[in-house]
Design a protein around this motif. Structure first.
Motif, PDB file in Angstrom:
ATOM      1  N   GLU A 164       1.941 -13.774 -10.949  1.00 53.46           N
ATOM      2  CA  GLU A 164       1.794 -12.365 -12.435  1.00 53.46           C
ATOM      3  C   GLU A 164       1.993 -12.918 -12.921  1.00 53.46           C
ATOM      4  O   GLU A 164       2.130 -12.214 -13.912  1.00 53.46           O
ATOM      5  N   ASP A 165       2.419 -14.712 -13.482  1.00 52.45           N
ATOM      6  CA  ASP A 165       2.737 -15.096 -15.069  1.00 52.45           C
ATOM      7  C   ASP A 165       1.840 -15.360 -15.275  1.00 52.45           C
ATOM      8  O   ASP A 165       1.395 -15.378 -16.766  1.00 52.45           O
ATOM      9  N   LEU A 166      -0.034 -15.079 -14.810  1.00 52.72           N
ATOM     10  CA  LEU A 166      -1.353 -15.426 -15.308  1.00 52.72           C
ATOM     11  C   LEU A 166      -2.396 -13.825 -15.710  1.00 52.72           C
ATOM     12  O   LEU A 166      -2.610 -14.462 -15.863  1.00 52.72           O
ATOM     13  N   ILE A 167      -0.858 -13.458 -15.665  1.00 53.89           N
ATOM     14  CA  ILE A 167      -1.682 -11.843 -15.914  1.00 53.89           C
ATOM     15  C   ILE A 167      -0.517 -11.158 -16.579  1.00 53.89           C
ATOM     16  O   ILE A 167       0.846 -11.359 -16.932  1.00 53.89           O
ATOM     17  N   ILE A 168      -1.987 -10.296 -17.879  1.00 48.85           N
ATOM     18  CA  ILE A 168      -1.196 -10.096 -19.299  1.00 48.85           C
ATOM     19  C   ILE A 168      -0.482  -8.329 -18.437  1.00 48.85           C
ATOM     20  O   ILE A 168      -2.002  -7.681 -18.251  1.00 48.85           O
ATOM     21  N   PRO A 169       0.204  -7.778 -17.748  1.00 45.95           N
ATOM     22  CA  PRO A 169       0.994  -6.262 -17.613  1.00 45.95           C
ATOM     23  C   PRO A 169      -0.160  -5.411 -18.043  1.00 45.95           C
ATOM     24  O   PRO A 169      -0.202  -4.477 -17.118  1.00 45.95           O
ATOM     25  N   GLU A 170      -0.249  -5.194 -19.526  1.00 53.20           N
ATOM     26  CA  GLU A 170      -0.360  -4.075 -20.049  1.00 53.20           C
ATOM     27  C   GLU A 170      -2.318  -3.687 -19.645  1.00 53.20           C
ATOM     28  O   GLU A 170      -2.280  -3.217 -20.313  1.00 53.20           O
ATOM     29  N   LYS A 171      -2.607  -5.302 -19.177  1.00 50.18           N
ATOM     30  CA  LYS A 171      -4.307  -5.473 -19.318  1.00 50.18           C
ATOM     31  C   LYS A 171      -4.738  -5.095 -17.524  1.00 50.18           C
ATOM     32  O   LYS A 171      -6.134  -4.949 -17.983  1.00 50.18           O
ATOM     33  N   VAL A 172      -3.689  -5.109 -16.810  1.00 51.25           N
ATOM     34  CA  VAL A 172      -4.507  -5.655 -15.264  1.00 51.25           C
ATOM     35  C   VAL A 172      -3.176  -4.944 -14.613  1.00 51.25           C
ATOM     36  O   VAL A 172      -2.172  -4.977 -14.157  1.00 51.25           O
TER      37      VAL A 172
END
Length: 216
Positions: free
Chosen positions: A97-105
């Protein structure tokens, strides 16, 4: 007797001089080490904190994105494996989850090609992944830079990678259960605050956005 005293004075003089040299050498080594650490920090700041990024630096971050896509797959593989310790799986999920941009995916897009019947794609959640696990895991292959990093704002660049997923069973890690159609994942180079020891520094970091079918 005088000869003995003379020899003793010479030995004593040698030890005193040696001790001074040793101390001086240690001091010099400490100074060199301090200078090396300073230069290394300056180099890191140049790469990760610079306001403007050269073409070479952008290419480096594009290669970083390719490596981080493999890391993302590895973390999700660990999180899905119910034979592993729950805490270890939870930590892997958090690192994914740290590798993910929350508002983008939405992370469920990673599992759009999941071959197992028990996954309802639209109902997927990370809690389901952690609590129930999956019987298959995805390995990204044929990773290609689809769109190079392009500056969108002063603190944001965007690019995309295309890849395929090979899905394997945890029981048989040699023969793929399914191979996905080409997928595209957006990745971002974004300047964010990060903790380094006791310092908060604004640095460039790579994060992933939406995943779509196709390679455009």
């Amino acid at each position: 007797m005088k000869l003995f005293k003379y020899i003793w004075i010479i030995i004593l003089f040698y030890f005193v001089c040696s001790a001074r040299t040793c101390v001086e050498d240690e001091d010099a080594a400490a100074v060199r080490e301090e200078q090396y650490i300073k230069e290394m920090k300056d180099s890191i700041k140049h790469v990760f904190m610079s306001d403007s990024l050269s073409g070479d630096l952008l290419r480096s971050f594009e290669m970083t994105a390719e490596k981080k896509l493999i890391e993302l797959a590895d973390y999700l593989k660990i999180a899905a494996d119910t034979t592993l310790d729950q805490k270890f799986r939870q930590q892997a999920l958090e690192m994914a989850e740290d590798l993910i941009i929350p508002e983008k995916v939405v992370l469920n897009a990673w599992f759009m090609a999941y071959p197992g019947k028990k996954l309802v794609y639209s109902d997927f959640s990370t809690s389901q992944l952690h609590s129930e696990g999956f019987s298959q895991w995805a390995k990204p292959e044929q990773i290609i830079l689809n769109i190079p990093l392009t500056r969108e704002t002063d603190s944001l660049y965007k690019g995309s990678l295309s890849f395929c997923q090979k899905w394997f069973s945890f029981i048989d890690t040699q023969n793929p259960v399914n191979i996905s159609e080409p997928l595209t994942i957006d990745f971002y180079l974004i300047k964010t605050m990060k903790s380094f020891g006791g310092q908060q520094l604004k640095v460039w970091s790579v994060g992933f956005g939406s995943i779509k079918q196709g390679n455009k």
